[in-house]
Design a protein around this motif. Structure first.
Motif, PDB file in Angstrom:
ATOM      1  N   GLY A  29       4.657  19.076   0.863  1.00 50.31           N
ATOM      2  CA  GLY A  29       3.771  19.729  -0.420  1.00 50.31           C
ATOM      3  C   GLY A  29       4.501  20.738  -1.157  1.00 50.31           C
ATOM      4  O   GLY A  29       5.982  20.654  -1.211  1.00 50.31           O
ATOM      5  N   PRO A  30       3.991  21.409  -2.092  1.00 53.47           N
ATOM      6  CA  PRO A  30       4.655  22.194  -3.025  1.00 53.47           C
ATOM      7  C   PRO A  30       5.415  23.391  -2.467  1.00 53.47           C
ATOM      8  O   PRO A  30       5.249  23.979  -1.195  1.00 53.47           O
ATOM      9  N   ALA A  31       6.611  23.531  -2.845  1.00 50.91           N
ATOM     10  CA  ALA A  31       7.427  24.679  -2.402  1.00 50.91           C
ATOM     11  C   ALA A  31       8.462  25.339  -3.641  1.00 50.91           C
ATOM     12  O   ALA A  31       8.666  24.779  -4.554  1.00 50.91           O
ATOM     13  N   VAL A  32       8.653  26.520  -3.521  1.00 48.80           N
ATOM     14  CA  VAL A  32       9.746  27.075  -4.421  1.00 48.80           C
ATOM     15  C   VAL A  32      10.898  27.374  -3.751  1.00 48.80           C
ATOM     16  O   VAL A  32      11.013  27.706  -2.536  1.00 48.80           O
ATOM     17  N   GLN A  33      12.025  26.893  -4.445  1.00 47.92           N
ATOM     18  CA  GLN A  33      13.292  26.754  -3.782  1.00 47.92           C
ATOM     19  C   GLN A  33      14.193  27.908  -4.430  1.00 47.92           C
ATOM     20  O   GLN A  33      14.121  28.107  -5.603  1.00 47.92           O
ATOM     21  N   HIS A  34      15.157  28.466  -3.572  1.00 49.39           N
ATOM     22  CA  HIS A  34      16.124  29.500  -4.025  1.00 49.39           C
ATOM     23  C   HIS A  34      17.392  29.411  -3.467  1.00 49.39           C
ATOM     24  O   HIS A  34      17.420  29.094  -2.392  1.00 49.39           O
ATOM     25  N   ASP A  35      18.107  29.221  -4.444  1.00 52.14           N
ATOM     26  CA  ASP A  35      19.761  28.899  -3.955  1.00 52.14           C
ATOM     27  C   ASP A  35      20.323  30.323  -4.253  1.00 52.14           C
ATOM     28  O   ASP A  35      20.689  30.647  -5.172  1.00 52.14           O
ATOM     29  N   ILE A  36      20.362  30.875  -3.075  1.00 52.49           N
ATOM     30  CA  ILE A  36      20.727  32.513  -3.098  1.00 52.49           C
ATOM     31  C   ILE A  36      22.141  32.618  -2.076  1.00 52.49           C
ATOM     32  O   ILE A  36      22.399  31.910  -1.164  1.00 52.49           O
ATOM     33  N   SER A  37      22.749  33.857  -2.608  1.00 50.19           N
ATOM     34  CA  SER A  37      23.945  34.180  -1.590  1.00 50.19           C
ATOM     35  C   SER A  37      23.805  35.750  -1.400  1.00 50.19           C
ATOM     36  O   SER A  37      23.165  36.527  -2.313  1.00 50.19           O
ATOM     37  N   VAL A  38      24.296  36.272  -0.446  1.00 51.59           N
ATOM     38  CA  VAL A  38      24.379  37.454  -0.040  1.00 51.59           C
ATOM     39  C   VAL A  38      25.892  37.752   0.479  1.00 51.59           C
ATOM     40  O   VAL A  38      26.131  36.778   0.827  1.00 51.59           O
ATOM     41  N   PRO A  39      26.371  39.071   0.831  1.00 48.09           N
ATOM     42  CA  PRO A  39      27.716  38.898   1.345  1.00 48.09           C
ATOM     43  C   PRO A  39      27.575  38.299   2.889  1.00 48.09           C
ATOM     44  O   PRO A  39      26.575  38.618   3.598  1.00 48.09           O
ATOM     45  N   VAL A  40      28.525  37.337   3.059  1.00 46.91           N
ATOM     46  CA  VAL A  40      28.425  36.555   4.165  1.00 46.91           C
ATOM     47  C   VAL A  40      28.004  37.383   5.590  1.00 46.91           C
ATOM     48  O   VAL A  40      27.142  36.734   6.255  1.00 46.91           O
ATOM     49  N   GLU A  41      28.292  38.436   5.870  1.00 43.98           N
ATOM     50  CA  GLU A  41      28.079  38.889   7.144  1.00 43.98           C
ATOM     51  C   GLU A  41      26.751  39.681   7.230  1.00 43.98           C
ATOM     52  O   GLU A  41      26.201  39.809   8.244  1.00 43.98           O
TER      53      GLU A  41
END
Lengths: 483, 483
Positions: A346-358
């Motif tokens: 079904g419906p979904a909002v998608q986010h392609d995110i990064s934060v500092p790896v650790e």
């Protein structure tokens, strides 16, 4: 259609011939909606030049007539960056015919190819001479080199080989005035002033149109081993990654994490998959370790010893090691089926995110909890490239939600919330998919004002009339409340 | 001094305090001549701000008063890029006080430090936590991080780790209007629009002033082996490099070539050195192979086996393998003493050039022959980073030549000839040293017009009044006959 547009189209038809220009709605249609189906636009015509010289002449013609240009490769971008707006005033410029691959330089390990070269075709061409182009992603059957460069694409091998930017040695592009920036020379070192190709890479066609590139190749993979591990937390996955890198060095090429719910969704959706482990684990990890000819002989021994030691040291709870290519493929299939399995839910909002790896494990825990608490019935999942500090954070609508209505209200609120949190954690709202039209307003809302001003200065300098991919990434002047 | 300059200096003194501003000729003097002694300039004053905020306030003050700024790090650049012109109207802006190193993030293998951090200090800081900053060069005791970034410096480890650009994760810089571009966030992946730090890296202070950076670290070297080989031709050196990479993979970190005459010059100049090989060889090669903890145990065995096999296969004529650190250091000392040994031989013009890697051996042969034929008595030598397609091509004046007269006439003709040939071979007239003031006119003469126009567009956009490092790299408007 205005008479000025008629004049332009007649001149473009003269320039490109019947194979190079069409206004046939049936031929246009597949290219006017982005592949995720979020955006649909209109266009004056679809131009498909057959050479860099034709692209240059066409761009000059567009400049003369003030016609905006939307460049397009395989139309498999994630942010609507290659979809025109609804005005119908822009020309859709396909680079797909520029798909020639020059004879590969096996000595220098370099290949020069047209912007329209499809990623999978490039993979095969490199393999045919015992080399490898070390970037891959789900859309490899349609994504083109030009699109990958324009979006600085990532994928599952960034951990070792970097994003597209790290693989581009030389570039050719047509600029807004129709001049050709020609820097295909594959020099390993060149400090003659500003590194102009860096300005074009990742600019999503808003500063110039990539027509060809010289790319770096690496030795072919002679042996690979895939490990599937079960873990009780994402923090343990991060510790496991560091331990694997300590033990196995640069051979660790992929490190993908998946929550139990995503794995379960795949197993339910794809009858060709089965659970790699018997126990229940909150998190699953897929680790790919490869070796070229210099390290192939003892790779399996080294991996088995290392994983055994890590198990003894309590760094993982359970694991299987692929016994051959078939099993390696089967494990990857689970990871790669997540997007489709999820779409079926079904419906979904998608986010392609990064934060500092650790910080990524703690971020995921906090964000999943907050989203699920504030939006009852919504399920939040994060999966992907933990080694790069980059996950795909999806929020799935409650069962039975109406897609459009949910996107417009709740979906939007969730996206705002996640993006706000990403900024608070010093992260990026676009780790690898770019901005396009999908995230343009969010970049405007959350971006650093000095950076946005700099982007606009560069945009104005290189495309003063705003004809290159208008409405994408950054606008010539600020939009919204700050305008 | 004009009254406007007086007003400016008074305001700058107020801003920076006594430690931050001086006009004392004795204190200024060491910073007004470049280290190669080719350029000497004058300045209004030497400013040494103690924080990014002070740099920003000072740049705003300069913008208000129209005062040009020449940023300077360790003053060890090779092209006069940090030396002011003779007008005395520019402010010399030292970044050396910005030398703080934040606690190193050993988990993510990253370090954030000020632009004034000296390279050797950074090396030590990384070593203290079991890591390594993998870029080094002769001037490491004076070169600063800000200068290395502004010139995209290279060195002897580029073969494996890339130039400075490849090591910069985040950047902070003050722009021409005094605003602060702040992107120290150490994200491994970030596709939020144009990658603005790439525009600043290598721009030699003409687009902004680097004040701090977040840099990538790698695991410490646990074991290294240095090989010294003798060869009959440079073509054989190239073949040896490829064979070493095939056999030893990513561990090959340095691959330096030297002609017999350069080695002889060092042995004569430096009594602390001795010939590594007994036979006579036209070319000498220094190969460094390293391993971190994951590959240290069997490194020596692997190298010895590989070199033995390569000898059997006829790929090298003679070789020694270092038996320990002392011998490794002794071999490197020969390579590193070449510039000084050569300087002792009299005037020389130096060229830092690259051509496509696989063509370098033929290029060197052709260029040496042409220079020595056309300029009788001149001796041409090429040495350096064969693996990067980058050599330092020097032409030594005939014995007894008068330096200044020779530079002005013959030296200039030789440089023009070499640069012409480099362009014909699709190479670069600046592989790693940058443009500065030394090569500005040559870049103007030989550069691609589209690239030069693009550079000017970007320069005008980011520094419309031309106050940042004027006269370096590229001018706001074309100069010379084309003006």
């Amino acid at each position: 259609m205005t008479s000025s547009q008629d004049t332009f189209l007649a001149a473009a038809a003269d320039l490109l011939g019947p194979r190079g220009l069409t206004t046939d709605p049936d031929l246009l249609s597949p290219w006017l909606t982005d592949w995720r189906g979020r955006f649909t636009g209109r266009t004056l015509a679809l131009a498909s030049p057959g050479s860099t010289a034709e692209v240059a002449a066409l761009v000059r013609l567009c400049a003369e007539h003030g016609v905006p240009i939307v460049p397009q490769g395989g139309n498999s971008g994630m942010c609507g960056g290659a979809t025109p707006d609804e005005s119908g005033t822009a020309l859709l410029l396909s680079l797909r015919r520029l798909d020639a691959i020059a004879p590969i330089n096996t000595d220098a390990r370099q290949v020069t190819c047209g912007a329209g070269t499809i990623l999978e075709t490039l993979h095969h061409a490199a393999e045919a001479v015992g080399l490898r182009f070390p970037l891959t992603l789900g859309g490899k059957g349609s994504a083109t080199v030009g699109g990958l460069i324009s979006t600085n694409a990532g994928g599952t091998q960034v951990l070792r080989h970097g994003s597209m930017r790290a693989l581009v040695l030389g570039l050719e592009a047509v600029l807004a005035d129709g001049s050709v920036f020609s820097a295909l020379t594959p020099l390993k070192k060149d400090n003659r002033g500003f590194d102009l190709k860096q300005v074009l890479i990742g600019s999503e066609g808003t500063l110039g149109i990539v027509t060809a590139a010289t790319l770096r190749l690496v030795p072919a993979v002679a042996e690979r081993v895939v490990i599937w591990a079960g873990l009780t937390s994402l923090q343990r996955a991060r510790a496991l990654l560091l331990a694997c890198e300590d033990r196995l060095g640069g051979g660790v090429e992929g490190f993908e994490v998946m929550p139990a719910s995503s794995v379960a969704a795949v197993l339910a959706y794809d009858p060709g998959t089965r659970a790699p482990l018997t126990g229940d684990y909150a998190w699953h990890v897929l680790i790919e370790v490869v070796a070229d000819a210099t390290g192939a002989a003892d790779l399996r021994d080294r991996v088995e010893t290392a994983i055994g030691d890590l198990f003894e040291a309590g760094l993982l709870d359970d694991a299987v090691i692929s016994s051959g290519e078939a099993q390696a493929e089967a494990l990857w299939r689970i990871r790669e089926s997540i997007p489709l399995a999820e779409r079926a839910q079904g419906p979904a909002v998608q986010h392609d995110i990064s934060v500092p790896v650790e910080r990524m494990p703690d971020f995921v825990d906090a964000a999943v909890t907050e989203v699920e608490t504030r939006f009852p019935g919504v399920r939040a999942v994060a999966f992907g490239h933990l080694g790069d500090g980059n996950v795909h954070f999806h929020a799935l609508a409650p069962k039975g939600s109406d897609g459009p209505a949910w996107y417009a209200q709740t979906g939007k609120e969730i996206s705002s919330l996640i993006h706000d949190r990403v900024v608070e954690w010093a992260g990026s709202i676009s780790a690898e998919h770019g901005i396009g039209q999908l995230k343009r307003d969010e970049l405007e809302r959350l971006g650093d004002p000095v950076s946005l001003a700099l982007m606009r200065q560069i945009k104005r300098a290189l495309d003063p009339h705003g004809l290159l991919n208008p409405g994408k990434l950054v606008t010539l002047a600020p939009v919204g409340p700050t305008a």
